[in-house]
Structures are given as structure tokens and as C-alpha cells.
Scaffold this active site. Structure first.
Site, PDB file in Angstrom:
ATOM      1  N   ALA A  83      37.834  -5.653  -4.255  1.00 49.34           N
ATOM      2  CA  ALA A  83      39.199  -6.288  -4.336  1.00 49.34           C
ATOM      3  C   ALA A  83      39.755  -6.759  -5.688  1.00 49.34           C
ATOM      4  CB  ALA A  83      39.375  -7.567  -3.366  1.00 49.34           C
ATOM      5  N   ASP A  84      41.007  -7.274  -5.759  1.00 54.03           N
ATOM      6  CA  ASP A  84      41.380  -7.542  -7.070  1.00 54.03           C
ATOM      7  C   ASP A  84      42.578  -8.550  -6.792  1.00 54.03           C
ATOM      8  OD1 ASP A  84      41.339  -6.948 -10.167  1.00 54.03           O
ATOM      9  OD2 ASP A  84      43.395  -6.981  -9.491  1.00 54.03           O
ATOM     10  N   THR A  85      42.447  -9.662  -7.449  1.00 52.61           N
ATOM     11  CA  THR A  85      43.754 -10.623  -7.144  1.00 52.61           C
ATOM     12  C   THR A  85      44.318 -10.965  -8.588  1.00 52.61           C
ATOM     13  OG1 THR A  85      42.148 -11.730  -5.685  1.00 52.61           O
ATOM     14  CG2 THR A  85      44.036 -13.116  -6.597  1.00 52.61           C
ATOM     15  N   LYS A 144      37.742   0.197  -8.519  1.00 53.85           N
ATOM     16  CA  LYS A 144      36.536  -0.690  -8.375  1.00 53.85           C
ATOM     17  C   LYS A 144      35.819   0.035  -7.121  1.00 53.85           C
ATOM     18  CE  LYS A 144      37.982  -5.088 -10.249  1.00 53.85           C
ATOM     19  NZ  LYS A 144      38.229  -6.507  -9.684  1.00 53.85           N
TER      20      LYS A 144
END
Length: 211
Positions: free
Chosen positions: A84-86, A67
Site C-alpha cells: 500500500a501507499d498513502t 512495491k
């Protein structure tokens, strides 16, 4: 002001923009919580399909980096991109983002009475026009446990609607908080952006991003 100050009077170098590679309202609010307002919101349009046998840890790190790099390469001005990635994981199983009620029900049923791991990766990447910036990343793991949920409680959570678009079908800042009996780690990471680690990444960049 979200961007760093100019380094010296008379310099021709433009101060970089702060770009958030996400349209997530919760991530915008979390950045504002530590005194930062993004100059631009540019969600990354990428394929988020996990690779075969990809672990939750590697998937979260790959998504955040992809991203950040995708938006950086498409930004012509000097800028620092934050992405960010969760991921919500049961062992090696990656639970999906709940885009419909049935997916959310499946996730909540799987999480009921069990401990799981929330992995949030955050990455920063400079645009090509900001040569002083440095790519960097962090991964934060948080242990979370739900109480055992009855069918009535699951239905109430579904009716509340704050599962929509959330990894694992729940939002810590929503109605599900009433059923989370244990959390060890970063609450802000579970919500979507680990604030301490994000601040450390920004402090590591040239310029005055944070005190």
C-alpha cells in the site's frame, strides 16, 4: 492462520504465504484487525521519488504496484504480496512524508484550516511460484479537513512526535485527531490501509483468505 487452506487432500501445491510489503506497524495492526497476520514482513526497497508532473492519484497507484511487484519477484515461495501507499495531497501537490520536525511543521501549516485529499492505493501481487494468484489493485480517496491551527497547537503536535514518517506530517490515530473537523471516506485508508478494499482484493484470490 493467515494463509488459505489447501484445495484438496493429496495436492502437492503449497499454500501461499501472506506477505506484507511494509514494515509499518499501523498496517500490521490493521491487517490483524480483520483477522490476518502476515507470514512475512518484507518492506520494498524502491525509489519513491515522484515523476515530473505526476498526479497524486497516479503516484499512489504506481508506488503500491511497484512495491507489490518488487517483493513478489524476490519471493521464491508461493505467496501473495500486499502493498500500500498513502499520499496526502493539496490539489495536485503531493505533501512529503515528514522525516524531520521542520518538514512536519511545513505540512501542518499548509493543512491548517484547509480540506485535503488522502489517497491510499493497495495492490496485491502473486509471487511467480503461485501461478493461481492474480494481480489486482484499488485506490481509495478520502477527504479530510483540519481546523485552523494556532502556532501553539502546531508546536504541541510537533512535540507529540507522532508525525514522524507520516505522509503530510500527521497521524489520524494520533494527537492530530483532536483537530480534524471533517472526514469523508475511509478512516483506515488515512491510517494506512483501506480495510474494506483490502478484504475485497483478498476475497478475489483463489483459496480461503477471509470469510
Amino acid at each position: 492462520m493467515s494463509t488459505p487452506t489447501q484445495e484438496a487432500p493429496g495436492t502437492l501445491e503449497q499454500a501461499p504465504l501472506l506477505v506484507l510489503a511494509s514494515a509499518s506497524a499501523r498496517r500490521i495492526d490493521l491487517l490483524r484487525q480483520i483477522g490476518l497476520t502476515p507470514d512475512r514482513i518484507l518492506p520494498a526497497d524502491i525509489d519513491e521519488t515522484p515523476k515530473r508532473n505526476e498526479t497524486p492519484r497516479l503516484y499512489a497507484q504506481r508506488m503500491a504496484a511497484t512495491k507489490a511487484n518488487t517483493v513478489a519477484l524476490n519471493t521464491v515461495e508461493p505467496a501473495l504480496i500486499v502493498a500500500a501507499d498513502t499520499v496526502v495531497a493539496l490539489g495536485r501537490r503531493i505533501l512529503p512524508k515528514a522525516e524531520d520536525r521542520e518538514t512536519a511543521r511545513t505540512c501542518l501549516t499548509a493543512l491548517s484550516g484547509r480540506r485535503h485529499t488522502v489517497l491510499t492505493a493497495v495492490a496485491v501481487a502473486p509471487s511467480p511460484a503461485w501461478t493461481k494468484g492474480r494481480p489486482a489493485a484499488r485506490l481509495v480517496e478520502t477527504a479530510v479537513a483540519f481546523s485552523r491551527l494556532t502556532e501553539q497547537q502546531i508546536t504541541a503536535l510537533l512535540d507529540a512526535g507522532d508525525w514522524d514518517g507520516k505522509a503530510g506530517g500527521y497521524a489520524l490515530q494520533g494527537h492530530a485527531a483532536a483537530f480534524i473537523r471533517f472526514l469523508s471516506g475511509s478512516a483506515s485508508a488515512v491510517i494506512g490501509l483501506p480495510l474494506f478494499e483490502t478484504a475485497q482484493l483478498l476475497r478475489g484470490q483463489p483459496g480461503r483468505w477471509l470469510a
